[in-house]
Every structure is written in structure tokens, then in C-alpha cells.
Design an enzyme around this catalytic site. Structure first.
Site, PDB file in Angstrom:
ATOM      1  N   ASN A   1     -23.516 -25.146   5.281  1.00 43.31           N
ATOM      2  CA  ASN A   1     -24.441 -25.358   4.170  1.00 43.31           C
ATOM      3  C   ASN A   1     -25.250 -24.053   4.096  1.00 43.31           C
ATOM      4  O   ASN A   1     -26.078 -23.780   4.963  1.00 43.31           O
ATOM      5  CB  ASN A   1     -25.329 -26.551   4.506  1.00 43.31           C
ATOM      6  CG  ASN A   1     -25.977 -27.214   3.328  1.00 43.31           C
ATOM      7  OD1 ASN A   1     -26.736 -28.148   3.509  1.00 43.31           O
ATOM      8  ND2 ASN A   1     -25.712 -26.771   2.114  1.00 43.31           N
TER       9      ASN A   1
ATOM     10  N   THR B   1     -29.711 -34.063   5.712  1.00 37.96           N
ATOM     11  CA  THR B   1     -30.380 -35.341   5.496  1.00 37.96           C
ATOM     12  C   THR B   1     -29.361 -36.427   5.181  1.00 37.96           C
ATOM     13  O   THR B   1     -29.555 -37.591   5.528  1.00 37.96           O
ATOM     14  CB  THR B   1     -31.438 -35.241   4.376  1.00 37.96           C
ATOM     15  OG1 THR B   1     -30.824 -34.809   3.158  1.00 37.96           O
ATOM     16  CG2 THR B   1     -32.554 -34.291   4.753  1.00 37.96           C
TER      17      THR B   1
ATOM     18  N   ASN C   1     -30.162 -29.348   7.252  1.00 40.50           N
ATOM     19  CA  ASN C   1     -29.438 -28.156   7.702  1.00 40.50           C
ATOM     20  C   ASN C   1     -30.291 -26.907   7.517  1.00 40.50           C
ATOM     21  O   ASN C   1     -30.304 -26.009   8.359  1.00 40.50           O
ATOM     22  CB  ASN C   1     -28.133 -28.009   6.914  1.00 40.50           C
ATOM     23  CG  ASN C   1     -27.115 -29.078   7.267  1.00 40.50           C
ATOM     24  OD1 ASN C   1     -27.085 -29.580   8.383  1.00 40.50           O
ATOM     25  ND2 ASN C   1     -26.280 -29.433   6.308  1.00 40.50           N
TER      26      ASN C   1
ATOM     27  N   CYS D   1     -34.477 -30.614   3.568  1.00 45.32           N
ATOM     28  CA  CYS D   1     -33.101 -30.175   3.812  1.00 45.32           C
ATOM     29  C   CYS D   1     -32.933 -30.034   5.316  1.00 45.32           C
ATOM     30  O   CYS D   1     -33.516 -29.140   5.932  1.00 45.32           O
ATOM     31  CB  CYS D   1     -32.821 -28.855   3.108  1.00 45.32           C
ATOM     32  SG  CYS D   1     -31.190 -28.178   3.481  1.00 45.32           S
TER      33      CYS D   1
ATOM     34  N   CYS E   1     -24.486 -31.886   4.495  1.00 45.47           N
ATOM     35  CA  CYS E   1     -25.853 -32.169   4.071  1.00 45.47           C
ATOM     36  C   CYS E   1     -26.573 -32.796   5.257  1.00 45.47           C
ATOM     37  O   CYS E   1     -26.202 -33.893   5.697  1.00 45.47           O
ATOM     38  CB  CYS E   1     -25.856 -33.100   2.864  1.00 45.47           C
ATOM     39  SG  CYS E   1     -27.501 -33.670   2.388  1.00 45.47           S
TER      40      CYS E   1
ATOM     41  N   ASN F   1     -33.098 -25.694  -4.719  1.00 42.64           N
ATOM     42  CA  ASN F   1     -31.651 -25.861  -4.869  1.00 42.64           C
ATOM     43  C   ASN F   1     -31.064 -24.772  -5.770  1.00 42.64           C
ATOM     44  O   ASN F   1     -31.786 -24.074  -6.484  1.00 42.64           O
ATOM     45  CB  ASN F   1     -31.326 -27.231  -5.462  1.00 42.64           C
ATOM     46  CG  ASN F   1     -31.603 -28.370  -4.504  1.00 42.64           C
ATOM     47  OD1 ASN F   1     -31.389 -28.242  -3.299  1.00 42.64           O
ATOM     48  ND2 ASN F   1     -32.078 -29.480  -5.033  1.00 42.64           N
TER      49      ASN F   1
END
Length: 325
Positions: A12, A233, A81, A79, A231, A70
Site C-alpha cells: 500500500n 484498517t 498501513n 490508514c 488496506c 487519498n
């Protein structure tokens, strides 16, 4: 000259922008334009899933504040990661191994963890709060005030869903077929992140396969991004749903191994605490440092001649780790 750090957690990808190092921090509209420009891939630029903005905290306690922008310029509540990579950045900057980071919804506990493999540094971050009420998403017109392992005919004719916000909103389904992991996930993800009457602000959609006790594979269609390699979360919320819906498959005293298209993380679920939360543990890989003029950041100017890149060798170690899984 100022630096952007190109990083990834489970592939990510993000750019860390430390505004405390700038002469003049970027304002909101400038950050939106920066993300929309710098997250797009082209012939000379790899792109990313978002910009991780580091600022001074707004109150005492946290070491720093993280804002997630984003790729489409929208602001994410959190977020997982990305927070791991920001944790590494702040840890190396301050010399601290355990501290808190301010995010949009809460100050979250973070810490350095044991390396996942040689050359693959790992960090642990708190994912919370854990919310089920429909106002946290929001969702409507589905016939429920909260959704835990429910059929939703308006969304799909054969799957069951769970809705958990952490605080990013996530819709989760446990599936058996590869077709659901690909075509069905893509169709639902696109539909619920366009104009729709069920999740008007959009929602992250996660499909998971149970691989065995304490073992999952999770794929995510991320709000504001689309399909992502991982992702944080989403994997955390899915782990929490796993504990709720399939308790016979989990030993809560042990970590859950969560595989994803970009690698693997570990989660520890604490569903029975007064303050339910998930611990997310995974890599924080620094790929390279991008140097450019601060004025170019303010203008979101990206040309082949206006930046230099200094690469690390960390991706080689990460790829070796992934191949060993």
C-alpha cells in the site's frame, strides 16, 4: 530542497510529507492538488495510493499528527498501513520506540516491533475506535441499525455482510469463491463508492477467505482509491469480524496471520475490552527519497526534470520475505 519519502506497508504505497520541515506548510487545497497529481502513475513516476501528511500535534502527548489524503484528494479518517510507515519515520526522527500519534479521530498507540525478516522492519499500531452504529458510516435504507453477519439483498443476492468502522467505514464479507474475490468485490465496491442510497459517503469493501485457524486472506476495494494491494484498517476490521462471526476458528491469545495481495500482516483482536481495539503489526518499507523544491510542492508541479530520487535497497528484502510466505 525538501524530501518526500516513498514508502509502503504491504505494498500500500504512499508519500510521507513532513510539514514540520517546510518553511510554509501546505494548506488544505494545496494538499488535495498534491495528492491528485503525485499519486497518479506515469512514465517517469510510480504514483501511490495517498499522501501521509505529518504535522505538529494539536495538543500535548502525541509525537506528531498524521493526516491521510487519498489519491483522489479525499481525506481518510485513518490508514493502518500508512500509520506504520509514519511510526517508523517518527521513531527514527525522535529516537523513541513507543509513543502515540494524533489522527483525525483519536491518539493511537504505536511501537517498534520485531523485524518480520532480515531487512524488513515492522511496527505495531493501534486501530480504534471500533464502531457498529449506522451513523459512524453512515449507512441507510438497509433495514438495520447495525449489521453483523446479515444478508443484504439490496447489495448482493448470496453473501452475508458485517459493517465495522475503525473509524474508517468497512463492509466485510467472508467468501469461498475466487469469482467473489474479484468480480463480485469489484462490482460492489464500485457501486457503493458511486452515487448510491445505501452508503452515501462511500465505504471500503473487504472480502475475506478463511485459510485456517487464525489465518485469513483479505482483498479490499478502498474508498477513494479502488483495488489496493492491502488496506490496514480493512484487515483489522475483518479480523474483528472474524472473531465475532467465527470464534471457533480463533485463539484470541495468538496473533491472526492476514495475507493480502501485497504480503502479510499480523493482527491481535481485543473484542472484550472496555475499549475494543485491534493491534496491527506489519512492515514499514522505505523505497526511496524524492527531493524537490518546496515551491513545486505548493504548485503540485511534477515534471521529469524537477526532482531527484535516492533509492534504498529495502524492497529486495521485502520481496524475499513475501516469496518466503
Amino acid at each position: 530542497m525538501v524530501d518526500l519519502i516513498h514508502v509502503h506497508g504491504s505494498h500500500n504505497h504512499f508519500y510521507i510529507l513532513d510539514q514540520t520541515e517546510l518553511n510554509t506548510p501546505l494548506v488544505h487545497d494545496e494538499l488535495v492538488a498534491l495528492a491528485q497529481k503525485f499519486c497518479q502513475k506515469n512514465a517517469f513516476w510510480p504514483g501511490a495510493d495517498g499522501i501521509l501528511v505529518v504535522d505538529e500535534p494539536t495538543h500535548s502527548g502525541p509525537v506528531g499528527k498524521m493526516t491521510v489524503v487519498n489519491a483522489d484528494g479525499s481525506i481518510a479518517s485513518m490508514c493502518g498501513n500508512g500509520l506504520r510507515t509514519v511510526t517508523r519515520y517518527l521513531s527514527e526522527k525522535t529516537g523513541q520506540k513507543e509513543f502515540t500519534v494524533e489522527t483525525a479521530e483519536a491518539d493511537l498507540r504505536v511501537a517498534q516491533a520485531a523485524d518480520f525478516a532480515k531487512g524488513v522492519p515492522a511496527f505495531s499500531v493501534e486501530i480504534s475506535p471500533v464502531l457498529f452504529n449506522k451513523e459512524a458510516f453512515p449507512f441507510d435504507n438497509l433495514g438495520f441499525d447495525n449489521i453483523v453477519n446479515e444478508k443484504l439483498p439490496a447489495i448482493n443476492d448470496h453473501l452475508s455482510f458485517t459493517a465495522i468502522a475503525v473509524p474508517n467505514p468497512h463492509l466485510i464479507s467472508f467468501v469461498d469463491s475466487d469469482q467473489d474475490l474479484k468480480e463480485t468485490l469489484g462490482e460492489i465496491g464500485q457501486r457503493l463508492n458511486g452515487k448510491n442510497q445505501y452508503f452515501p459517503d462511500g465505504v471500503n469493501v473487504n472480502f475475506a477467505k478463511i485459510l485456517g485457524p487464525n489465518k485469513l486472506f483479505v482483498r479490499t476495494f478502498e474508498r477513494g482509491v479502488g483495488f489496493t494491494n492491502a488496506c490496514g484498517t480493512g484487515m483489522s476490521a475483518t479480523s474483528f469480524a472474524f472473531a465475532l462471526i467465527h470464534p471457533e476458528m480463533i485463539d484470541l491469545s495468538q496473533s491472526i496471520s492476514v495475507f493480502n495481495p501485497g504480503g502479510m500482516v499480523k493482527t491481535n483482536v481485543h473484542p472484550n475490552a472496555e475499549h475494543p481495539w485491534i493491534e496491527l503489526i506489519g512492515n514499514a518499507t522505505f523505497l526511496d527519497k524524492v527531493s524537490l523544491d518546496e515551491s513545486d510542492l505548493h504548485q503540485a508541479k511534477l515534471e521529469e526534470s524537477n526532482f531527484t530520487i535516492t533509492k534504498t535497497n529495502e524492497e529486495t528484502a521485502y520481496q524475499a520475505f513475501v516469496e518466503s510466505l
